[in-house]
Design a protein around this motif. Structure first.
Motif, mmCIF file in Angstrom:
data_model
loop_
_atom_site.group_PDB
_atom_site.id
_atom_site.type_symbol
_atom_site.label_atom_id
_atom_site.label_comp_id
_atom_site.label_asym_id
_atom_site.label_seq_id
_atom_site.Cartn_x
_atom_site.Cartn_y
_atom_site.Cartn_z
ATOM 1 N N LEU A 359 -7.717 1.373 15.707
ATOM 2 C CA LEU A 359 -6.303 1.180 16.029
ATOM 3 C C LEU A 359 -5.772 -0.118 15.450
ATOM 4 C CD1 LEU A 359 -6.249 2.347 19.768
ATOM 5 C CD2 LEU A 359 -5.349 3.576 17.788
ATOM 6 N N ALA A 360 -6.599 -1.178 15.504
ATOM 7 C CA ALA A 360 -6.175 -2.466 14.951
ATOM 8 C C ALA A 360 -5.969 -2.364 13.445
ATOM 9 C CB ALA A 360 -7.219 -3.533 15.271
ATOM 10 N N THR A 361 -6.876 -1.676 12.746
ATOM 11 C CA THR A 361 -6.754 -1.546 11.290
ATOM 12 C C THR A 361 -5.542 -0.704 10.915
ATOM 13 O OG1 THR A 361 -9.169 -1.705 11.118
ATOM 14 C CG2 THR A 361 -7.990 -0.889 9.187
ATOM 15 N N MET A 362 -5.288 0.359 11.662
ATOM 16 C CA MET A 362 -4.096 1.170 11.392
ATOM 17 C C MET A 362 -2.821 0.345 11.571
ATOM 18 S SD MET A 362 -4.954 4.234 10.474
ATOM 19 C CE MET A 362 -3.522 5.261 10.812
ATOM 20 N N SER A 363 -2.805 -0.505 12.586
ATOM 21 C CA SER A 363 -1.647 -1.371 12.808
ATOM 22 C C SER A 363 -1.497 -2.381 11.681
ATOM 23 C CB SER A 363 -1.790 -2.096 14.147
ATOM 24 O OG SER A 363 -0.705 -2.967 14.369
ATOM 25 N N LEU A 364 -2.621 -2.918 11.198
ATOM 26 C CA LEU A 364 -2.567 -3.879 10.091
ATOM 27 C C LEU A 364 -2.063 -3.219 8.807
ATOM 28 C CD1 LEU A 364 -5.925 -5.808 10.679
ATOM 29 C CD2 LEU A 364 -3.621 -6.694 10.998
ATOM 30 N N VAL A 365 -2.527 -2.014 8.540
ATOM 31 C CA VAL A 365 -2.079 -1.298 7.343
ATOM 32 C C VAL A 365 -0.574 -1.036 7.394
ATOM 33 C CG1 VAL A 365 -2.224 0.930 6.146
ATOM 34 C CG2 VAL A 365 -4.311 -0.264 6.829
ATOM 35 N N ALA A 366 -0.055 -0.838 8.611
ATOM 36 C CA ALA A 366 1.380 -0.561 8.754
ATOM 37 C C ALA A 366 2.229 -1.828 8.746
ATOM 38 C CB ALA A 366 1.626 0.208 10.048
ATOM 39 N N ASN A 367 1.666 -2.962 9.236
ATOM 40 C CA ASN A 367 2.503 -4.141 9.467
ATOM 41 C C ASN A 367 2.067 -5.408 8.742
ATOM 42 O OD1 ASN A 367 4.195 -2.857 11.638
ATOM 43 N ND2 ASN A 367 2.206 -2.723 12.642
ATOM 44 N N ASN A 368 0.830 -5.448 8.261
ATOM 45 C CA ASN A 368 0.345 -6.655 7.593
ATOM 46 C C ASN A 368 0.478 -6.489 6.073
ATOM 47 O OD1 ASN A 368 -1.970 -8.256 6.215
ATOM 48 N ND2 ASN A 368 -1.793 -9.203 8.224
ATOM 49 N N PRO A 369 1.184 -7.390 5.384
ATOM 50 C CA PRO A 369 1.407 -7.218 3.927
ATOM 51 C C PRO A 369 0.110 -7.147 3.135
ATOM 52 C CG PRO A 369 2.832 -8.938 4.821
ATOM 53 C CD PRO A 369 1.869 -8.581 5.915
ATOM 54 N N GLU A 370 -0.877 -7.970 3.487
ATOM 55 C CA GLU A 370 -2.128 -8.001 2.717
ATOM 56 C C GLU A 370 -2.921 -6.705 2.896
ATOM 57 O OE1 GLU A 370 -0.228 -11.429 3.340
ATOM 58 O OE2 GLU A 370 -1.462 -10.710 5.021
ATOM 59 N N PHE A 371 -3.050 -6.235 4.124
ATOM 60 C CA PHE A 371 -3.785 -4.988 4.359
ATOM 61 C C PHE A 371 -3.009 -3.789 3.806
ATOM 62 C CE2 PHE A 371 -6.465 -7.501 7.032
ATOM 63 C CZ PHE A 371 -7.645 -6.791 7.164
ATOM 64 N N LYS A 372 -1.701 -3.857 3.876
ATOM 65 C CA LYS A 372 -0.888 -2.785 3.297
ATOM 66 C C LYS A 372 -1.125 -2.701 1.789
ATOM 67 C CE LYS A 372 3.228 -2.355 4.994
ATOM 68 N NZ LYS A 372 4.667 -2.537 5.301
ATOM 69 N N GLU A 373 -1.204 -3.862 1.145
ATOM 70 C CA GLU A 373 -1.444 -3.889 -0.308
ATOM 71 C C GLU A 373 -2.854 -3.408 -0.639
ATOM 72 O OE1 GLU A 373 -1.304 -7.109 -4.020
ATOM 73 O OE2 GLU A 373 -0.649 -7.709 -1.995
ATOM 74 N N LEU A 374 -3.820 -3.825 0.163
ATOM 75 C CA LEU A 374 -5.193 -3.360 -0.044
ATOM 76 C C LEU A 374 -5.298 -1.847 0.080
ATOM 77 C CD1 LEU A 374 -7.219 -6.054 1.954
ATOM 78 C CD2 LEU A 374 -7.420 -5.595 -0.494
ATOM 79 N N HIS A 375 -4.632 -1.285 1.088
ATOM 80 C CA HIS A 375 -4.668 0.163 1.288
ATOM 81 C C HIS A 375 -4.015 0.883 0.113
ATOM 82 C CE1 HIS A 375 -4.886 3.927 3.416
ATOM 83 N NE2 HIS A 375 -3.563 4.062 3.446
ATOM 84 N N ALA A 376 -2.880 0.379 -0.344
ATOM 85 C CA ALA A 376 -2.200 0.984 -1.497
ATOM 86 C C ALA A 376 -3.073 0.899 -2.745
ATOM 87 C CB ALA A 376 -0.861 0.294 -1.726
ATOM 88 N N HIS A 377 -3.761 -0.237 -2.915
ATOM 89 C CA HIS A 377 -4.647 -0.416 -4.072
ATOM 90 C C HIS A 377 -5.799 0.582 -4.022
ATOM 91 C CE1 HIS A 377 -6.585 -2.674 -7.329
ATOM 92 N NE2 HIS A 377 -7.714 -2.556 -6.640
ATOM 93 N N ASN A 378 -6.380 0.762 -2.827
ATOM 94 C CA ASN A 378 -7.494 1.707 -2.683
ATOM 95 C C ASN A 378 -7.065 3.134 -2.987
ATOM 96 O OD1 ASN A 378 -9.260 -0.306 -1.908
ATOM 97 N ND2 ASN A 378 -8.967 0.033 0.286
ATOM 98 N N VAL A 379 -5.878 3.511 -2.529
ATOM 99 C CA VAL A 379 -5.417 4.889 -2.668
ATOM 100 C C VAL A 379 -4.911 5.176 -4.086
ATOM 101 C CG1 VAL A 379 -3.707 6.576 -1.862
ATOM 102 C CG2 VAL A 379 -4.881 5.098 -0.216
ATOM 103 N N LYS A 380 -4.117 4.261 -4.621
ATOM 104 C CA LYS A 380 -3.452 4.522 -5.906
ATOM 105 C C LYS A 380 -4.310 4.131 -7.114
ATOM 106 C CE LYS A 380 1.164 3.954 -3.919
ATOM 107 N NZ LYS A 380 2.412 3.149 -3.909
ATOM 108 N N VAL A 381 -5.009 3.001 -7.024
ATOM 109 C CA VAL A 381 -5.788 2.517 -8.169
ATOM 110 C C VAL A 381 -7.210 3.058 -8.124
ATOM 111 C CG1 VAL A 381 -6.635 0.468 -9.367
ATOM 112 C CG2 VAL A 381 -4.369 0.434 -8.285
ATOM 113 N N LYS A 382 -7.864 2.930 -6.967
ATOM 114 C CA LYS A 382 -9.247 3.387 -6.855
ATOM 115 C C LYS A 382 -9.362 4.875 -6.522
ATOM 116 C CE LYS A 382 -11.237 -1.063 -5.555
ATOM 117 N NZ LYS A 382 -12.093 -1.783 -4.574
ATOM 118 N N LYS A 383 -8.209 5.522 -6.279
ATOM 119 C CA LYS A 383 -8.150 6.967 -6.005
ATOM 120 C C LYS A 383 -8.981 7.375 -4.783
ATOM 121 C CE LYS A 383 -5.614 7.411 -9.682
ATOM 122 N NZ LYS A 383 -4.158 7.601 -9.540
ATOM 123 N N MET A 384 -9.000 6.530 -3.766
ATOM 124 C CA MET A 384 -9.695 6.877 -2.531
ATOM 125 C C MET A 384 -8.825 7.778 -1.676
ATOM 126 S SD MET A 384 -11.366 3.389 -1.059
ATOM 127 C CE MET A 384 -12.528 2.388 -1.978
#
Length: 421
Positions: A359-384
Motif C-alpha cells: 500500500l505504501a509503494t502504491m501511494s508513492l507511485v501515485a504521489n511521489n515524483p521520484e517513485f512515479k518516474e521510476l515506475h514510468a521508466h520501468n514500464v516504458k523503457v524497460k518494458k516491465m
C-alpha cells in the motif's frame, strides 16, 4: 553492499556451538512440551511438560539447568513456534532471564517432521524435538525485543484492522438495507456513507415516512444536524422517489430498529478509528527516525505506523533485503535442469507487513515524483509489466526505509532518481 542470505544462514549455524543446550518447545494454550538436543542433534534427557504460568516457566529453567550441569553445557538456546499469542508470555519471560529465544517457521516444522522417524506421525513431544533439530541446523530467527513505542504501534494497528473490518461490515449492511427498503435512495445520495446520506437515514429513512412529509420538514431536519445541507432539490427528489418506491414496505418498525443499530455501529467504528489514528500519530512523534520517514512525500502516516508496528526498530535490520524476507517478499524459484520454473514471492513472512509495504509503494507511485518516474521508466523503457515494476519498487522502498532508519538522515530525492540512459 551486496547482501547474501547464505551469509546469514552460515552465521546462524555457526552460532550453535558444542557448549549449547538446544531446546525446542511445542506451544499450546495450557501446557507446553520441551525437548533438548546437543549441537549434533543427540537427544538429551526426557521430555518436559510444563504449565503456561510462572511456576511452569521456572520448572523449564530448572530442567534446563539440570541438563546443562549433567552434560557439561554452559549455555542454552530455546526455540519455539510463534503459535497464535500463546508463545508471547514464555518468550518474554525467558528473555528477561537472559536466555536466548528464537522462533521457527511453523510451515518448516511441518516439512521437517519426518526427518527423524520417516513417518507422518505427529505429537507434542515429536514437534518439540523437530523444533530443537531445526534450531540446531540454523533454521531459526531471533525474537526482536521491541521498545514501548513499537509495541504500542503493533497493538494500535492490530486494533485498527479490527475496527476497519467492523466499519466496512456495517457500511455493507447499511447498503443492503437501503437496497431492500428504499433502493431509489441512491439516486439522490450516491454514497450511502456520506454525511448527507447518513443524516437522512437517521432522521427519515423509510419511504413510508417521506411520503407524508413536506420539503420544508426535510430541510429543517437537515439543519438540526448539519451546517451545510443537501438542498431543496434533493428534498423534493426524495419525496417523489418515496411515493413511487418499490422497496419492502412490511415490518416497518423492525427495519427501522435494524438500521438504527447499524448506524450506531458505523458511528462507533468511525469514532474509535479516529481515536486510534490520533494515538498512532502521537507514538510516531516519539520515534527518533519517524519524522525522517514521514518526510517522504506520498507516504501516509498511518501506513508508516503499520510498517513500524510489524517490524519494530528498522535500524536493527542489516539490509532492506532482510526486511523483505521478514515480510515474505523475497523471491522463490523452482528450476531443474533445463526446466525453468516461474519466480514468485515466497509469502513466508508477515502478511500484514506485506500489505502495508504494498500500500505504501502504491501511494508513492501515485504521489511521489521520484517513485512515479521510476515506475514510468520501468514500464516504458524497460518494458516491465506494471505489477512487476511495483514489486521491484517495493524492494527499493524497503532499502530506503532501512537506510534512513540506520543513518537517521532525511529523505534525499536525488538518490532515488533512475539512472540516465
Amino acid at each position: 553492499m551486496k547482501y547474501k542470505m547464505q551469509d546469514k544462514q552460515n552465521q546462524l549455524i555457526e552460532r550453535i556451538s558444542d557448549q549449547h543446550l538446544v531446546v525446542g518447545v511445542d506451544i499450546a494454550q495450557q501446557f507446553h512440551v520441551a525437548r533438548a538436543v546437543n549441537y549434533r542433534g543427540i537427544v538429551i534427557g526426557d521430555p518436559l511438560t510444563f504449565e503456561n504460568d510462572e511456576i511452569g516457566f521456572a520448572r523449564l529453567q530448572e530442567w534446563m539447568n539440570e541438563l546443562k550441569d549433567s552434560k557439561g553445557h554452559s549455555t542454552e538456546i530455546v526455540g519455539m513456534e510463534p503459535t497464535g499469542h500463546y508463545w508471547l508470555n514464555l518468550s518474554e519471560w525467558l528473555y528477561n532471564q537472559n536466555i536466548d529465544v528464537v522462533t521457527v517457521n511453523p510451515h518448516l516444522v511441518k516439512k521437517n517432521k519426518e526427518n527423524r522417524d520417516n513417518t507422518q506421525s505427529k505429537s507434542d513431544k515429536k514437534d518439540a524435538l523437530v523444533i530443537a533439530d531445526m534450531v540446531k541446523n540454523g533454521y531459526y530467527s531471533f525474537v526482536r525485543p521491541t521498545t514501548e513505542a513499537f509495541e504500542k504501534l503493533r497493538v494500535l494497528m492490530s486494533n485498527r484492522d479490527v475496527i476497519v473490518k467492523r466499519s466496512v461490515s456495517a457500511a455493507n449492511q447499511i447498503n443492503r438495507w437501503v437496497d431492500v427498503v428504499f433502493p431509489e435512495f441512491k439516486q439522490v445520495f450516491k454514497d450511502v456513507k456520506g454525511k448527507g446520506a447518513l443524516t437522512t437515514l437517521r432522521l427519515f429513512p423509510t419511504p413510508k415516512e417521506l411520503r407524508s412529509m413536506e420539503v420544508q420538514d426535510i430541510v429543517k431536519g437537515w439543519k438540526t444536524m448539519m451546517k451545510r445541507q443537501p438542498g431543496i432539490k434533493k428534498a423534493q427528489a426524495l419525496i417523489q422517489l418515496a411515493k413511487h418506491s418499490v422497496g419492502n414496505n412490511k415490518a416497518h418498525d423492525a427495519y427501522k430498529l435494524h438500521l438504527t443499530q447499524l448506524l450506531e455501529e458505523f458511528n462507533l467504528a468511525a469514532t474509535q478509528l479516529e481515536i486510534v489514528e490520533k494515538e498512532v500519530a502521537e507514538v510516531l512523534e516519539s520515534i527518533s527516525f519517524a519524522d525522517k520517514l514521514i518526510g517522504i512525500k506520498g507516504l501516509p502516516q498511518i501506513t508508516l505506523g503499520g510498517i513500524l508496528g510489524e517490524t519494530g526498530d528498522l535500524s536493527n535490520f542489516a539490509h532492506g533485503n532482510s526486511l523483505l524476507r521478514h515480510a515474505g517478499l523475497n523471491l522463490a524459484e523452482a528450476s531443474s535442469g533445463k526446466w525453468k520454473g516461474q519466480i514468485v514471492i515466497s509469502k513466508r513472512g508477515r502478511s500484514r507487513l506485506r500489505r502495508y509495504l504494498f500500500l505504501a509503494t502504491m501511494s508513492l507511485v501515485a504521489n511521489n515524483p521520484e517513485f512515479k518516474e521510476l515506475h514510468a521508466h520501468n514500464v516504458k523503457v524497460k518494458k516491465m509489466k506494471k505489477m512487476k515494476s511495483i514489486m521491484k519498487l517495493i524492494g527499493k522502498f524497503a532499502r530506503l526505509l532501512v537506510g534512513i532508519a540506520r543513518s537517521n538522515e532525511p529523505y534525499c530525492p536525488e538518490k532515488v532518481q533512475p539512472l540516465a540512459a
